[in-house]
Design a protein around this motif. Structure first.
Motif, PDB file in Angstrom:
ATOM      1  N   GLY B  34       0.815  -1.226   0.000  1.00 33.90           N
ATOM      2  CA  GLY B  34       0.000   0.000   0.000  1.00 33.90           C
ATOM      3  C   GLY B  34       0.841   1.265   0.000  1.00 33.90           C
ATOM      4  N   ALA B  35       2.051   1.172   0.581  1.00 40.96           N
ATOM      5  CA  ALA B  35       2.917   2.351   0.643  1.00 40.96           C
ATOM      6  C   ALA B  35       3.449   2.762  -0.718  1.00 40.96           C
ATOM      7  N   THR B  36       3.344   1.869  -1.703  1.00 41.12           N
ATOM      8  CA  THR B  36       3.850   2.195  -3.039  1.00 41.12           C
ATOM      9  C   THR B  36       2.718   2.561  -4.010  1.00 41.12           C
ATOM     10  N   LEU B  37       1.473   2.331  -3.617  1.00 40.73           N
ATOM     11  CA  LEU B  37       0.332   2.594  -4.503  1.00 40.73           C
ATOM     12  C   LEU B  37      -0.244   3.983  -4.252  1.00 40.73           C
ATOM     13  N   PRO B  38      -0.980   4.541  -5.196  1.00 39.26           N
ATOM     14  CA  PRO B  38      -1.584   5.857  -4.987  1.00 39.26           C
ATOM     15  C   PRO B  38      -2.691   5.813  -3.939  1.00 39.26           C
ATOM     16  N   VAL B  39      -2.670   6.781  -3.026  1.00 36.09           N
ATOM     17  CA  VAL B  39      -3.745   6.863  -2.022  1.00 36.09           C
ATOM     18  C   VAL B  39      -4.834   7.844  -2.453  1.00 36.09           C
ATOM     19  N   PHE B  40      -4.512   8.669  -3.426  1.00 38.80           N
ATOM     20  CA  PHE B  40      -5.478   9.656  -3.918  1.00 38.80           C
ATOM     21  C   PHE B  40      -5.201   9.913  -5.400  1.00 38.80           C
ATOM     22  N   VAL B  41      -6.272   9.959  -6.174  1.00 34.12           N
ATOM     23  CA  VAL B  41      -6.132  10.173  -7.625  1.00 34.12           C
ATOM     24  C   VAL B  41      -7.070  11.292  -8.045  1.00 34.12           C
ATOM     25  N   GLN B  42      -6.568  12.223  -8.823  1.00 30.40           N
ATOM     26  CA  GLN B  42      -7.400  13.308  -9.354  1.00 30.40           C
ATOM     27  C   GLN B  42      -7.152  13.398 -10.868  1.00 30.40           C
ATOM     28  N   VAL B  43      -8.242  13.334 -11.610  1.00 26.74           N
ATOM     29  CA  VAL B  43      -8.148  13.389 -13.071  1.00 26.74           C
ATOM     30  C   VAL B  43      -8.711  14.724 -13.542  1.00 26.74           C
ATOM     31  N   LEU B  44      -7.900  15.457 -14.277  1.00 25.20           N
ATOM     32  CA  LEU B  44      -8.308  16.753 -14.819  1.00 25.20           C
ATOM     33  C   LEU B  44      -8.443  16.608 -16.328  1.00 25.20           C
ATOM     34  N   SER B  45      -9.531  17.139 -16.862  1.00 19.44           N
ATOM     35  CA  SER B  45      -9.694  17.095 -18.322  1.00 19.44           C
ATOM     36  C   SER B  45     -10.268  18.420 -18.810  1.00 19.44           C
ATOM     37  N   PHE B  46      -9.447  19.476 -18.710  1.00 21.05           N
ATOM     38  CA  PHE B  46      -9.887  20.816 -19.102  1.00 21.05           C
ATOM     39  C   PHE B  46      -9.803  21.024 -20.613  1.00 21.05           C
ATOM     40  N   THR B  47      -8.745  20.559 -21.186  1.00 16.67           N
ATOM     41  CA  THR B  47      -8.511  20.875 -22.597  1.00 16.67           C
ATOM     42  C   THR B  47      -8.761  19.690 -23.526  1.00 16.67           C
ATOM     43  N   GLY B  48      -9.473  18.713 -22.995  1.00 18.44           N
ATOM     44  CA  GLY B  48      -9.687  17.516 -23.804  1.00 18.44           C
ATOM     45  C   GLY B  48      -8.704  16.429 -23.476  1.00 18.44           C
ATOM     46  N   ASP B  49      -7.475  16.832 -23.186  1.00 21.16           N
ATOM     47  CA  ASP B  49      -6.471  15.857 -22.750  1.00 21.16           C
ATOM     48  C   ASP B  49      -6.611  15.617 -21.255  1.00 21.16           C
ATOM     49  N   GLN B  50      -6.460  14.372 -20.875  1.00 27.44           N
ATOM     50  CA  GLN B  50      -6.559  14.045 -19.447  1.00 27.44           C
ATOM     51  C   GLN B  50      -5.211  14.186 -18.762  1.00 27.44           C
ATOM     52  N   GLU B  51      -5.231  14.815 -17.594  1.00 30.09           N
ATOM     53  CA  GLU B  51      -4.034  14.903 -16.765  1.00 30.09           C
ATOM     54  C   GLU B  51      -4.360  14.246 -15.430  1.00 30.09           C
ATOM     55  N   THR B  52      -3.514  13.345 -15.015  1.00 27.39           N
ATOM     56  CA  THR B  52      -3.762  12.603 -13.778  1.00 27.39           C
ATOM     57  C   THR B  52      -2.735  12.984 -12.720  1.00 27.39           C
ATOM     58  N   PHE B  53      -3.256  13.396 -11.560  1.00 27.99           N
ATOM     59  CA  PHE B  53      -2.391  13.673 -10.412  1.00 27.99           C
ATOM     60  C   PHE B  53      -2.629  12.573  -9.382  1.00 27.99           C
ATOM     61  N   THR B  54      -1.585  11.967  -8.934  1.00 30.04           N
ATOM     62  CA  THR B  54      -1.719  10.917  -7.916  1.00 30.04           C
ATOM     63  C   THR B  54      -0.864  11.272  -6.708  1.00 30.04           C
ATOM     64  N   MET B  55      -1.432  10.933  -5.548  1.00 31.10           N
ATOM     65  CA  MET B  55      -0.685  11.147  -4.305  1.00 31.10           C
ATOM     66  C   MET B  55      -0.337   9.782  -3.721  1.00 31.10           C
ATOM     67  N   THR B  56       0.930   9.556  -3.484  1.00 32.27           N
ATOM     68  CA  THR B  56       1.370   8.356  -2.773  1.00 32.27           C
ATOM     69  C   THR B  56       1.831   8.793  -1.382  1.00 32.27           C
ATOM     70  N   LEU B  57       2.303   7.862  -0.602  1.00 32.96           N
ATOM     71  CA  LEU B  57       2.788   8.214   0.734  1.00 32.96           C
ATOM     72  C   LEU B  57       4.143   8.911   0.686  1.00 32.96           C
ATOM     73  N   TRP B  58       4.662   9.100  -0.527  1.00 38.18           N
ATOM     74  CA  TRP B  58       5.986   9.703  -0.665  1.00 38.18           C
ATOM     75  C   TRP B  58       5.941  11.022  -1.405  1.00 38.18           C
ATOM     76  N   GLY B  59       4.748  11.458  -1.792  1.00 35.29           N
ATOM     77  CA  GLY B  59       4.642  12.740  -2.476  1.00 35.29           C
ATOM     78  C   GLY B  59       3.618  12.686  -3.595  1.00 35.29           C
ATOM     79  N   PHE B  60       3.651  13.705  -4.436  1.00 38.21           N
ATOM     80  CA  PHE B  60       2.714  13.798  -5.565  1.00 38.21           C
ATOM     81  C   PHE B  60       3.413  13.428  -6.868  1.00 38.21           C
ATOM     82  N   GLU B  61       2.624  12.831  -7.746  1.00 40.86           N
ATOM     83  CA  GLU B  61       3.133  12.547  -9.084  1.00 40.86           C
ATOM     84  C   GLU B  61       2.109  13.051 -10.086  1.00 40.86           C
TER      85      GLU B  61
END
Lengths: 195, 206
Positions: B34-61
């Motif tokens: 679990g410490a290596t998997l994303p704990v939070f996922v946010q998907v943004l699709s403002f311009t048609g392209d999807q951007e995914t932000f994920t938070m793990t226990l070590w920071g944001f990606e």
């Protein structure tokens, strides 16, 4: 005596936790062109003081205080149960001692995670014409002390391992045979035969 | 007076100890995963392209090449990984209990429930953050949700706590072996060696 000291430590840990939860975890002070503004964060809210000295408080969106307060409540509950363990069934008494370890562990885990947050938030950086100073607040230190005291308390209320000792009955009883009366077949055969 | 050695008790207690040890080990493994998997996922699709932000226990990606400095420095994974290591050590101690001296029993019990509780405290604190982040109202452009890491960590806590409880020496189960009988040994002779005396008066020989 050891148990009473342990219970006192558990209760002290709970009190320190309650005190620390309302104090600032970290404080950021901005000194800019001679003006000073400050931003303080507790487990429940954030507080901002403007250069004019006006303070505004806002409730925190992320309630980091919930697990901390639950741990403090469990510390109090288990302390009371451990204190009354002499009048409780053995299983409940053991559950109280195990619960005190769980409460202290819960507090350690929660405070450690909050500490990671504070660690990442406390850094000093230079600004143009000023300085940004971030330091850990008294709340963080109180929580760390609370966790240490609670761990000490939960260890003190544990029972020391004792080697089981068996006391055999007195030697007077060892002569009694299984039948309850002495039976000596070879002797009784001779005595019971008619002469 | 005689001292008896400590035994691991009857079979139900032994089974419970083994199950507890396995649960502690499973909790450690789940926490590490679990410490290596994303704990939070946010998907943004403002311009048609999807951007995914994920938070793990070590920071944001991020799926796009952006620098996230303000929140990326929090290492929530440190207490989780330390708790997982303690759980693994506890699991070994619990499973090896019969071969360890009796003085290890107390520290093993404390370590088992304590490490599970440390993991729970850490995961609960991260959960408070994820709860707020993932409960934002979704729009057509932004979708927020808890990640698989959060679910894995919650399961790890439940399994570890169960293991910690099972590893305790609960009263009601004999934890001490019966002492070997000592003293005078009395043998009872077989019945065929006894004299025939149906009335019990000793007058059968007349």
């Amino acid at each position: 005596m050891r148990r009473v000291v342990g219970v006192t430590a558990l209760l002290a840990g709970a009190v320190l936790t309650a005190a620390g939860s309302s104090r600032p975890l970290y404080e950021t002070t901005r000194i800019d062109s001679g003006y000073r503004s400050a931003y303080r964060v507790t487990l429940w809210a954030s507080e901002y003081t403007t250069p004019d000295g006006v303070t505004a408080t806002e409730d925190a969106k992320v309630l980091f205080g919930v697990p901390v307060v639950v741990a403090a409540a469990l510390l109090v509950l288990t302390a009371v149960l451990v204190l009354a363990s002499a009048r409780l069934p053995a299983r409940v008494a053991l559950a109280a001692r195990v619960g005190s370890v769980a409460a202290a562990g819960l507090l350690v885990g929660a405070v450690w995670s909050v500490g990671q947050n504070v660690l990442a938030s406390t850094e000093t950086s230079d600004l143009v014409g000023g300085k940004l100073v971030a330091t850990a607040g008294s709340g963080m230190w109180l929580l760390v002390v609370a966790a240490v005291v609670a761990v000490a308390g939960c260890l003190l209320v544990q029972r020391r391992p004792e080697e089981p000792v068996y006391q055999l009955p007195d030697d007077d009883d060892t002569d009694t045979p299984p039948m309850g009366i002495p039976i000596h077949p070879s002797v009784s055969t001779e005595e019971s035969s008619p002469g | 007076m005689e001292r008896a050695s400590v035994d691991e008790g009857p079979r139900p207690g032994r089974v419970r100890r083994v199950v507890g040890g396995i649960a502690l080990g499973a909790g450690a493994a789940l926490a590490a995963v679990g410490a290596t998997l994303p704990v939070f996922v946010q998907v943004l699709s403002f311009t048609g392209d999807q951007e995914t932000f994920t938070m793990t226990l070590w920071g944001f990606e991020s799926s796009v090449d952006v620098q996230i400095d303000d929140v990326g420095g929090v290492r929530y994974g440190v207490p989780v990984v330390v708790a997982a290591v303690l759980l693994a050590v506890s699991a070994v101690l619990v499973l090896a209990a019969p071969r360890l001296p009796a003085r290890f029993a107390g520290p093993t019990s404390v370590a088992a429930i304590g490490s599970a509780a440390v993991l729970t405290g850490s995961v609960w604190t991260v959960g408070q953050l994820v709860l707020v982040a993932s409960s934002r109202e979704d729009t057509t452009a932004v979708t927020s949700s808890a990640g698989s890491g959060m679910a894995t960590l919650v399961v790890a806590c439940v399994v570890a706590l169960a293991g910690g409880v099972l590893a305790q020496h609960w009263p009601g189960q004999a934890s001490v072996a019966r002492p070997e009988p000592t003293g005078v040994v009395v043998y009872r002779l077989p019945d065929e060696d006894l004299p025939e005396d149906p009335e019990g008066t000793g007058g059968g020989g007349s």
